[in-house]
Enzyme design. Structure first.
Site, mmCIF file in Angstrom:
data_model
loop_
_atom_site.group_PDB
_atom_site.id
_atom_site.type_symbol
_atom_site.label_atom_id
_atom_site.label_comp_id
_atom_site.label_asym_id
_atom_site.label_seq_id
_atom_site.Cartn_x
_atom_site.Cartn_y
_atom_site.Cartn_z
ATOM 1 N N SER A 40 53.500 -26.940 57.397
ATOM 2 C CA SER A 40 53.738 -28.224 58.066
ATOM 3 C C SER A 40 55.232 -28.425 58.263
ATOM 4 O O SER A 40 56.041 -27.963 57.452
ATOM 5 C CB SER A 40 53.189 -29.370 57.208
ATOM 6 O OG SER A 40 53.495 -30.606 57.802
ATOM 7 N N ASN B 29 56.075 -31.634 58.857
ATOM 8 C CA ASN B 29 56.113 -33.078 58.615
ATOM 9 C C ASN B 29 56.586 -33.313 57.169
ATOM 10 O O ASN B 29 55.875 -32.981 56.220
ATOM 11 C CB ASN B 29 54.696 -33.625 58.837
ATOM 12 C CG ASN B 29 54.555 -35.106 58.540
ATOM 13 O OD1 ASN B 29 55.222 -35.635 57.662
ATOM 14 N ND2 ASN B 29 53.663 -35.760 59.256
ATOM 15 N N LYS C 270 54.152 -35.053 54.708
ATOM 16 C CA LYS C 270 53.033 -34.216 54.254
ATOM 17 C C LYS C 270 53.515 -33.148 53.275
ATOM 18 O O LYS C 270 52.867 -32.893 52.266
ATOM 19 C CB LYS C 270 52.428 -33.487 55.453
ATOM 20 C CG LYS C 270 51.502 -34.300 56.281
ATOM 21 C CD LYS C 270 50.851 -33.330 57.245
ATOM 22 C CE LYS C 270 50.113 -34.014 58.338
ATOM 23 N NZ LYS C 270 49.570 -33.045 59.285
ATOM 24 N N ASP D 187 45.632 -31.065 58.450
ATOM 25 C CA ASP D 187 45.574 -31.826 59.686
ATOM 26 C C ASP D 187 44.879 -33.119 59.354
ATOM 27 O O ASP D 187 43.840 -33.134 58.692
ATOM 28 C CB ASP D 187 44.847 -31.089 60.811
ATOM 29 C CG ASP D 187 45.230 -31.706 62.145
ATOM 30 O OD1 ASP D 187 46.364 -31.463 62.609
ATOM 31 O OD2 ASP D 187 44.421 -32.474 62.711
ATOM 32 N N GLY E 32 54.132 -42.236 58.158
ATOM 33 C CA GLY E 32 53.154 -42.427 59.237
ATOM 34 C C GLY E 32 52.602 -43.848 59.291
ATOM 35 O O GLY E 32 53.352 -44.832 59.334
ATOM 36 N N ASP F 96 50.999 -45.496 57.023
ATOM 37 C CA ASP F 96 50.787 -46.107 55.704
ATOM 38 C C ASP F 96 51.030 -47.625 55.678
ATOM 39 O O ASP F 96 50.291 -48.344 55.000
ATOM 40 C CB ASP F 96 51.669 -45.428 54.644
ATOM 41 C CG ASP F 96 51.054 -44.126 54.137
ATOM 42 O OD1 ASP F 96 49.851 -43.905 54.358
ATOM 43 O OD2 ASP F 96 51.793 -43.332 53.521
ATOM 44 N N HIS G 212 42.917 -39.615 51.263
ATOM 45 C CA HIS G 212 42.160 -38.590 51.987
ATOM 46 C C HIS G 212 42.672 -37.187 51.650
ATOM 47 O O HIS G 212 41.920 -36.248 51.480
ATOM 48 C CB HIS G 212 42.275 -38.847 53.491
ATOM 49 C CG HIS G 212 43.679 -39.081 53.978
ATOM 50 N ND1 HIS G 212 44.551 -39.932 53.334
ATOM 51 C CD2 HIS G 212 44.384 -38.559 55.007
ATOM 52 C CE1 HIS G 212 45.710 -39.918 53.958
ATOM 53 N NE2 HIS G 212 45.633 -39.100 54.979
HETATM 54 P P1 IMP Z 1 49.028 -33.908 62.357
HETATM 55 O O1 IMP Z 1 48.011 -33.649 61.277
HETATM 56 O O2 IMP Z 1 50.251 -33.080 62.197
HETATM 57 O O3 IMP Z 1 48.405 -33.866 63.713
HETATM 58 O O4 IMP Z 1 49.567 -35.383 62.146
HETATM 59 C C1 IMP Z 1 48.743 -36.373 61.644
HETATM 60 C C2 IMP Z 1 49.407 -37.718 61.712
HETATM 61 O O5 IMP Z 1 48.480 -38.625 61.114
HETATM 62 C C3 IMP Z 1 50.680 -37.823 60.904
HETATM 63 O O6 IMP Z 1 51.821 -37.584 61.646
HETATM 64 C C4 IMP Z 1 50.616 -39.270 60.421
HETATM 65 O O7 IMP Z 1 51.127 -40.106 61.373
HETATM 66 C C5 IMP Z 1 49.143 -39.573 60.333
HETATM 67 N N1 IMP Z 1 48.783 -39.455 58.926
HETATM 68 C C6 IMP Z 1 48.138 -38.423 58.321
HETATM 69 N N2 IMP Z 1 48.046 -38.648 57.000
HETATM 70 C C7 IMP Z 1 48.669 -39.817 56.782
HETATM 71 C C8 IMP Z 1 48.932 -40.550 55.584
HETATM 72 O O8 IMP Z 1 48.607 -40.160 54.451
HETATM 73 N N3 IMP Z 1 49.560 -41.700 55.762
HETATM 74 C C9 IMP Z 1 49.957 -42.175 56.976
HETATM 75 N N4 IMP Z 1 49.781 -41.521 58.096
HETATM 76 C C10 IMP Z 1 49.120 -40.338 58.005
#
Ligand code: IMP
Length: 209
Positions: A15, A17, A20, A76, A166, A168, A193
């Site tokens: 990742s 991010n 994450k 994801d 994100g 939250d 989750h």
């Molecule tokens: P991806 O999985 O990289 O497509 O991104 C998923 C997006 O969902 C993230 O950038 C967050 O904005 C949102 N997201 C996923 N998990 C969380 C979390 O635990 N808290 C808040 N936002 C989340």
């Protein structure tokens, strides 16, 4: 068929991010695994064109494991708002736009809920929501193991709290009156989750620490 056991010493978190990477690193802390992120290794970000969270987690984990020649763990995840037919769902990151501004993304969700309420005669739009997470562990030989987790809750407005990442600040998990962004990381990890999917992964693929 039994899941493949993870007995390697090093793992890539597939990742870019930082939120994450931090949370997965915290979840992995009790296990004797050296963790390195896709960002640290400057791995390319694959195109996430799957239709489900698991499709996309597999794409990311398989790409990182092949590029790094190490096992890789990808997440994801996203926010599914029930009154918006589970949007933004797999597009949760994209709703934040190219600058990844989650203030904008949260505003978009709220505006969509307000618009749906205006279109609903009884002004009753379901503000229930869940976060969903798929975790895929991939090995360099292409083998994968995938697990899914969820946490149910309600959409809050305005955004509250500065922890987490994100969406939250607008998500209040069921049975609580604070958003994820108001909680300490350990409190979020007790119910999130991601933690839910991680628990299933650990039970299937890891020896007890
Ligand atoms: P991806 O999985 O990289 O497509 O991104 C998923 C997006 O969902 C993230 O950038 C967050 O904005 C949102 N997201 C996923 N998990 C969380 C979390 O635990 N808290 C808040 N936002 C989340």
């Amino acid at each position: 068929m039994a899941s493949r056991l993870f007995d390697e010493k090093k793992l890539v978190i597939a990742s870019h991010n930082p939120g994450k990477v931090r949370e997965i690193g915290e979840l992995l802390a009790p296990f004797q695994v050296e963790v390195v992120s896709a960002g640290d290794l400057s791995l390319p970000e694959p195109v996430e064109d799957g239709e489900t969270f698991t499709d996309n987690a597999k794409i990311k984990a398989v790409a990182a494991a092949a590029a790094a020649n190490l096992p890789a763990l990808a997440d994801d995840s996203g926010l599914c708002v029930h009154g918006l037919n589970d949007q933004p769902g797999v597009y949760s990151a994209r709703w934040a736009g190219p600058t990844k501004d989650f203030g904008v993304a949260m505003q978009k969700v709220e505006q969509a809920l307000v618009a749906a309420e205006k279109n609903d005669e009884a002004c009753e739009v379901d503000r229930g929501a869940h976060f969903a997470c798929a975790l895929t562990l991939a090995w360099p030989d292409g083998h994968t193991e995938s697990f899914e987790g969820q946490v149910q809750g309600t959409m809050a407005w305005p955004p509250t709290g500065s922890k987490g990442f994100g969406y939250d600040p607008v998500f209040v998990p069921e049975g609580h009156d604070q958003t994820f962004a108001e909680m300490e990381p350990e409190q979020k990890h007790a119910m999130s989750h991601r933690a839910n999917a991680f628990q299933k992964l650990v039970e299937a693929c890891f020896e007890a620490p």
